[in-house]
Design a protein around this motif. Structure first.
Motif, PDB file in Angstrom:
ATOM      1  N   ARG A  28      -4.412   8.081  35.318  1.00 24.64           N
ATOM      2  CA  ARG A  28      -5.061   7.005  34.552  1.00 24.64           C
ATOM      3  C   ARG A  28      -6.567   7.243  34.457  1.00 24.64           C
ATOM      4  NH1 ARG A  28      -1.623   3.152  37.602  1.00 24.64           N
ATOM      5  NH2 ARG A  28      -3.524   2.712  38.775  1.00 24.64           N
ATOM      6  N   VAL A  29      -7.180   7.649  35.555  1.00 26.15           N
ATOM      7  CA  VAL A  29      -8.620   7.944  35.549  1.00 26.15           C
ATOM      8  C   VAL A  29      -8.903   9.100  34.592  1.00 26.15           C
ATOM      9  CG1 VAL A  29     -10.535   8.814  36.950  1.00 26.15           C
ATOM     10  CG2 VAL A  29      -9.041   7.020  37.860  1.00 26.15           C
ATOM     11  N   ILE A  30      -8.082  10.125  34.658  1.00 26.03           N
ATOM     12  CA  ILE A  30      -8.278  11.289  33.792  1.00 26.03           C
ATOM     13  C   ILE A  30      -8.101  10.899  32.326  1.00 26.03           C
ATOM     14  CG2 ILE A  30      -7.329  13.543  33.140  1.00 26.03           C
ATOM     15  CD1 ILE A  30      -6.833  13.980  36.197  1.00 26.03           C
ATOM     16  N   ARG A  31      -7.086  10.097  32.018  1.00 27.19           N
ATOM     17  CA  ARG A  31      -6.897   9.664  30.630  1.00 27.19           C
ATOM     18  C   ARG A  31      -8.100   8.873  30.120  1.00 27.19           C
ATOM     19  NH1 ARG A  31      -1.493   9.352  32.228  1.00 27.19           N
ATOM     20  NH2 ARG A  31      -1.630   7.164  32.785  1.00 27.19           N
ATOM     21  N   ARG A  32      -8.681   8.028  30.971  1.00 27.12           N
ATOM     22  CA  ARG A  32      -9.895   7.304  30.565  1.00 27.12           C
ATOM     23  C   ARG A  32     -11.029   8.293  30.307  1.00 27.12           C
ATOM     24  NH1 ARG A  32      -8.430   3.467  34.671  1.00 27.12           N
ATOM     25  NH2 ARG A  32      -9.986   4.353  36.039  1.00 27.12           N
ATOM     26  N   GLY A  33     -11.164   9.289  31.171  1.00 28.41           N
ATOM     27  CA  GLY A  33     -12.187  10.313  30.967  1.00 28.41           C
ATOM     28  C   GLY A  33     -11.946  11.134  29.719  1.00 28.41           C
ATOM     29  N   GLN A  34     -10.687  11.394  29.420  1.00 32.60           N
ATOM     30  CA  GLN A  34     -10.360  12.117  28.189  1.00 32.60           C
ATOM     31  C   GLN A  34     -10.690  11.265  26.968  1.00 32.60           C
ATOM     32  OE1 GLN A  34      -6.255  12.967  29.243  1.00 32.60           O
ATOM     33  NE2 GLN A  34      -6.721  15.170  29.409  1.00 32.60           N
ATOM     34  N   ALA A  35     -10.385   9.984  27.036  1.00 30.07           N
ATOM     35  CA  ALA A  35     -10.655   9.085  25.907  1.00 30.07           C
ATOM     36  C   ALA A  35     -12.154   8.964  25.633  1.00 30.07           C
ATOM     37  CB  ALA A  35     -10.059   7.704  26.171  1.00 30.07           C
ATOM     38  N   SER A  36     -12.952   9.012  26.694  1.00 28.39           N
ATOM     39  CA  SER A  36     -14.403   8.886  26.533  1.00 28.39           C
ATOM     40  C   SER A  36     -15.068  10.229  26.221  1.00 28.39           C
ATOM     41  CB  SER A  36     -15.028   8.290  27.788  1.00 28.39           C
ATOM     42  OG  SER A  36     -14.968   9.224  28.859  1.00 28.39           O
ATOM     43  N   GLY A  37     -14.299  11.323  26.307  1.00 30.94           N
ATOM     44  CA  GLY A  37     -14.848  12.644  26.036  1.00 30.94           C
ATOM     45  C   GLY A  37     -15.456  13.321  27.247  1.00 30.94           C
ATOM     46  N   GLU A  38     -15.375  12.683  28.402  1.00 27.95           N
ATOM     47  CA  GLU A  38     -15.935  13.272  29.619  1.00 27.95           C
ATOM     48  C   GLU A  38     -15.051  14.364  30.205  1.00 27.95           C
ATOM     49  OE1 GLU A  38     -17.863  10.409  32.415  1.00 27.95           O
ATOM     50  OE2 GLU A  38     -16.936   8.959  31.038  1.00 27.95           O
ATOM     51  N   PHE A  39     -13.726  14.273  29.969  1.00 29.45           N
ATOM     52  CA  PHE A  39     -12.776  15.231  30.509  1.00 29.45           C
ATOM     53  C   PHE A  39     -12.075  15.958  29.369  1.00 29.45           C
ATOM     54  CE2 PHE A  39     -12.024  12.342  34.442  1.00 29.45           C
ATOM     55  CZ  PHE A  39     -13.206  12.755  35.004  1.00 29.45           C
ATOM     56  N   ASP A  40     -11.584  17.136  29.679  1.00 31.66           N
ATOM     57  CA  ASP A  40     -10.887  17.994  28.731  1.00 31.66           C
ATOM     58  C   ASP A  40      -9.677  17.271  28.138  1.00 31.66           C
ATOM     59  OD1 ASP A  40      -9.680  20.053  27.347  1.00 31.66           O
ATOM     60  OD2 ASP A  40      -9.777  21.466  29.009  1.00 31.66           O
ATOM     61  N   ARG A  41      -9.608  17.238  26.814  1.00 30.63           N
ATOM     62  CA  ARG A  41      -8.482  16.592  26.124  1.00 30.63           C
ATOM     63  C   ARG A  41      -7.378  17.587  25.777  1.00 30.63           C
ATOM     64  NH1 ARG A  41     -12.072  13.100  21.839  1.00 30.63           N
ATOM     65  NH2 ARG A  41     -13.063  11.787  23.398  1.00 30.63           N
ATOM     66  N   GLU A  42      -7.640  18.861  25.989  1.00 34.86           N
ATOM     67  CA  GLU A  42      -6.690  19.915  25.609  1.00 34.86           C
ATOM     68  C   GLU A  42      -5.535  20.042  26.592  1.00 34.86           C
ATOM     69  OE1 GLU A  42      -7.311  22.328  22.973  1.00 34.86           O
ATOM     70  OE2 GLU A  42      -8.934  21.034  22.289  1.00 34.86           O
ATOM     71  N   VAL A  43      -5.709  19.519  27.795  1.00 32.30           N
ATOM     72  CA  VAL A  43      -4.719  19.671  28.859  1.00 32.30           C
ATOM     73  C   VAL A  43      -4.157  18.288  29.205  1.00 32.30           C
ATOM     74  CG1 VAL A  43      -4.361  20.513  31.212  1.00 32.30           C
ATOM     75  CG2 VAL A  43      -6.027  21.646  29.743  1.00 32.30           C
ATOM     76  N   PRO A  44      -2.847  18.170  29.389  1.00 27.94           N
ATOM     77  CA  PRO A  44      -2.270  16.865  29.719  1.00 27.94           C
ATOM     78  C   PRO A  44      -2.850  16.279  31.012  1.00 27.94           C
ATOM     79  CG  PRO A  44      -0.542  18.423  29.154  1.00 27.94           C
ATOM     80  CD  PRO A  44      -1.820  19.207  29.257  1.00 27.94           C
ATOM     81  N   ALA A  45      -3.085  14.989  30.996  1.00 28.74           N
ATOM     82  CA  ALA A  45      -3.654  14.299  32.156  1.00 28.74           C
ATOM     83  C   ALA A  45      -2.779  14.473  33.395  1.00 28.74           C
ATOM     84  CB  ALA A  45      -3.846  12.813  31.847  1.00 28.74           C
ATOM     85  N   GLU A  46      -1.478  14.456  33.208  1.00 30.30           N
ATOM     86  CA  GLU A  46      -0.568  14.587  34.351  1.00 30.30           C
ATOM     87  C   GLU A  46      -0.711  15.954  35.007  1.00 30.30           C
ATOM     88  OE1 GLU A  46       0.224  13.356  31.353  1.00 30.30           O
ATOM     89  OE2 GLU A  46       0.421  11.244  31.988  1.00 30.30           O
ATOM     90  N   TRP A  47      -0.930  16.977  34.197  1.00 31.61           N
ATOM     91  CA  TRP A  47      -1.107  18.316  34.761  1.00 31.61           C
ATOM     92  C   TRP A  47      -2.436  18.387  35.512  1.00 31.61           C
ATOM     93  CZ3 TRP A  47      -4.237  22.629  34.613  1.00 31.61           C
ATOM     94  CH2 TRP A  47      -3.674  23.776  35.150  1.00 31.61           C
ATOM     95  N   LEU A  48      -3.474  17.811  34.933  1.00 25.46           N
ATOM     96  CA  LEU A  48      -4.774  17.791  35.610  1.00 25.46           C
ATOM     97  C   LEU A  48      -4.697  16.989  36.907  1.00 25.46           C
ATOM     98  CD1 LEU A  48      -7.143  17.383  32.546  1.00 25.46           C
ATOM     99  CD2 LEU A  48      -6.898  19.413  34.010  1.00 25.46           C
ATOM    100  N   ALA A  49      -3.891  15.935  36.933  1.00 23.18           N
ATOM    101  CA  ALA A  49      -3.703  15.172  38.174  1.00 23.18           C
ATOM    102  C   ALA A  49      -3.018  16.036  39.230  1.00 23.18           C
ATOM    103  CB  ALA A  49      -2.889  13.908  37.908  1.00 23.18           C
ATOM    104  N   ALA A  50      -2.016  16.797  38.819  1.00 24.88           N
ATOM    105  CA  ALA A  50      -1.336  17.689  39.760  1.00 24.88           C
ATOM    106  C   ALA A  50      -2.295  18.739  40.314  1.00 24.88           C
ATOM    107  CB  ALA A  50      -0.149  18.364  39.073  1.00 24.88           C
ATOM    108  N   VAL A  51      -3.142  19.281  39.448  1.00 20.03           N
ATOM    109  CA  VAL A  51      -4.152  20.249  39.887  1.00 20.03           C
ATOM    110  C   VAL A  51      -5.101  19.604  40.888  1.00 20.03           C
ATOM    111  CG1 VAL A  51      -6.164  21.570  39.087  1.00 20.03           C
ATOM    112  CG2 VAL A  51      -4.008  21.682  37.830  1.00 20.03           C
TER     113      VAL A  51
END
Length: 89
Positions: A28-51
């Motif tokens: 959820r945090v990563i998706r918010r960061g992706q929506a705001s442009g702070e985090f990479d949108r090219e990679v699924p949030a769930e995968w980034l959470a696993a990483v």
């Protein structure tokens, strides 16, 4: 506690279930960061959470093995995650 739990041998399915609540929060945090442009949108949030979880385990293992101090591991974790999550990395 996290280090003790991480040291227990479990199946991949059990490990996934064990991490589900924190993985959901991190996603959820990563998706918010992706929506705001702070985090990479090219990679699924769930995968980034696993990483994020795996790198967190690596930091804990380094401390447990005596190769890093807790503060050093926390700094390294933060630096690596910021690079991994940054857009255009």
């Amino acid at each position: 506690l996290a280090q003790q739990i991480a040291s227990l041998p479990v199946s991949p399915h059990t490990d996934q279930e064990r991490h589900a609540p924190i993985a959901d929060r991190i996603s959820r945090v990563i998706r918010r960061g992706q929506a705001s442009g702070e985090f990479d949108r090219e990679v699924p949030a769930e995968w980034l959470a696993a990483v994020t979880i795996k790198i967190g385990h690596a930091a804990g293992e380094e401390v447990e093995a005596g190769r890093m101090e807790p503060a050093e591991a926390a700094d390294a974790l933060r630096a690596v995650l910021l690079r991994a999550l940054r857009p255009g990395s």
